[in-house]
Design an enzyme around this catalytic site. Structure first.
Site: not given
Ligand SMILES: Cc1cc2nc3c(=O)[nH]c(=O)nc-3n(C[C@H](O)[C@H](O)[C@H](O)COP(=O)(O)OP(=O)(O)OC[C@H]3O[C@@H](n4cnc5c(N)ncnc54)[C@H](O)[C@@H]3O)c2cc1C
Length: 396
Positions: A127, A161, A244, A382-383
């Site tokens: 979480g 997840t 991780e 990846n970003e």
């Molecule tokens: C299938 C799946 C399972 C997951 N499971 C878990 C889980 O079990 N527990 C948990 O806690 N989390 C989980 N996650 C969350 C995951 O860690 C986040 O989705 C991830 O860290 C990206 O955060 P966000 O989705 O809020 O995207 P955002 O942070 O909002 O990013 C949106 C876009 O902007 C880009 N971006 C953001 N900041 C920057 C920057 N500074 N420079 C350049 N580009 C940037 C990102 O690369 C992305 O393309 C899961 C995600 C997925 C997709």
């Protein structure tokens, strides 16, 4: 730099291979190989067999069931488990909360949680992420206000997840709203049966229920469930995230997938022969294989450097492995879509109660293609990895 395995390492690999192939049920390995969704029982069965063989928690301290393996042996373990299509032991338990508890929790907490975490008697969920706090995790808002011996937790986590199966969840919560954002965070262990917790499914584009939203409404958590010190949770989270990202390249998995791509292409009619006779298709496979070989050599360079480095310090090279590894996993699923051709239906047939139109294996191909878009997002997008590389190697 020594890239070849020693005879002892080859013997070690063969021994593991034998265990993985003989002990894990063939049906579970088939599902992994075909990219099908695993049920809770599949994951639990494989995890428990590995635990019984002493192979579920090799990266833990030896005292708590870990192995005194070299970095090369650890690499071989991951490579072989994936290459043999064995489900990895549940990462939330093994790679995430287990090492945090082993390193930072009290002796009492270690005794209470570590054995059940290793054996999967407790299924953990992670979480961390919230709407508005993913890449910028330290912006998280879920709060824990202390009242006597209890924390009262309020807020929302997302993308949790397999949270629908979880017995417990480890949370990052804000315990000091006045402090600078990284400094007011704590690491809490929460029983999912506590009143006030609601789990809501998020159905992903492949039609699967893999992720969830989890809501906390005045959830009472004993202060004894705090790990380490209050407001030091960010340090434990950084430690967890570096674990991780270890082995995130999943080279064994991509090798397994490319082997299936070639096998199926040789069975798929195209023109006067099979798809494998098509030079353009073979060129695409060759590109993937060359990139994978280069990634493997990079991974071995990182491992070779670890041979001479005592501590398992986070290595910025893991960002390169994450980017390339996730791109190759996605590339392998794209190739499989080409092989399945018109049979790559977007939803698995069982989701609309109809038999598969094409070969049985093709049923899971498109859902997995969609599902694997996640690999370039989770574990640090990846970003964000590119930002880490820019800072660490380019000094930007
Ligand atoms: C299938 C799946 C399972 C997951 N499971 C878990 C889980 O079990 N527990 C948990 O806690 N989390 C989980 N996650 C969350 C995951 O860690 C986040 O989705 C991830 O860290 C990206 O955060 P966000 O989705 O809020 O995207 P955002 O942070 O909002 O990013 C949106 C876009 O902007 C880009 N971006 C953001 N900041 C920057 C920057 N500074 N420079 C350049 N580009 C940037 C990102 O690369 C992305 O393309 C899961 C995600 C997925 C997709």
């Amino acid at each position: 730099m020594e890239l070849r395995y020693t005879p002892e390492e080859v013997a070690f690999r063969d021994e593991l291979r034998q265990v993985f192939q003989s002990k894990i049920p063939a049906e579970i390995r088939r599902k992994v190989s075909e990219g099908r969704h695993l049920e809770r029982e599949d994951i639990a069965t494989a995890h428990r067999i590995l635990h019984a063989e002493g192979l579920a928690t090799p990266n833990w301290p030896v005292q708590w069931g870990g192995k005194d393996w070299t970095p090369v042996q650890r690499y071989i373990y991951t490579e072989e488990i994936q290459r043999n299509a064995v489900p990895m032991p549940l990462s939330f338990n093994v790679a995430m909360v287990g090492p945090v508890i082993a390193n930072f929790a009290s002796e009492e907490q270690k005794k209470r949680f570590l054995p059940a975490t290793a054996s999967l008697d407790i299924w953990w969920a992670q979480g961390f992420s919230e709407p508005g706090a993913g890449s910028d995790l330290a912006s998280l808002k879920t709060s824990a206000r202390r009242e006597g011996d209890t924390y009262i937790v309020n807020g929302q986590k997302t993308w949790t997840t397999l949270g629908q199966h979880a017995d417990w969840i480890f949370l990052l919560v804000r315990t000091d709203p006045a402090a600078k954002k990284q400094q007011g965070i704590s690491f809490l262990l929460v029983d999912m049966k506590t009143p006030g917790i609601t789990v809501r499914p998020i159905i992903t584009i492949d039609g699967a229920h893999e992720v969830n939203e989890v809501f906390f409404d005045e959830v009472k958590v004993p202060v004894g469930n705090l790990v380490g010190e209050e407001n030091k949770g960010w340090d434990y989270a950084k430690f967890l995230l570096s674990n991780e990202r270890t082995n995130i390249a999943r080279i064994g998995l991509s090798k397994e997938k490319l082997a299936r791509v070639k096998e199926r292409a040789k069975e798929t009619p195209a023109g006067d022969g099979t798809l494998w006779d098509d030079p353009d298709f073979r060129r695409r496979v060759a590109i993937a294989e060359i990139e994978l070989k280069a990634l493997e050599i990079t991974q071995m360079r990182v491992v070779a450097a670890q041979r001479s480095r005592a501590a398992d310090k986070p290595d910025p090279n893991s960002s390169i492995l994450k980017i390339k590894g996730s791109e190759l996993q996605q590339m392998a699923t794209e190739l499989m879509v080409t092989v399945a051709g018109p049979y790559a239906a977007p939803m698995p047939s069982h989701s609309h109660n109809e038999p598969p139109v094409g070969p049985d294996w093709a049923d899971a191909v498109a859902p997995q293609f969609f599902n694997f878009r996640k690999t370039s997002i989770y574990g640090g997008s990846n970003e964000i990895q590119r930002n880490i590389i820019a800072k660490a190697f380019l000094g930007l």
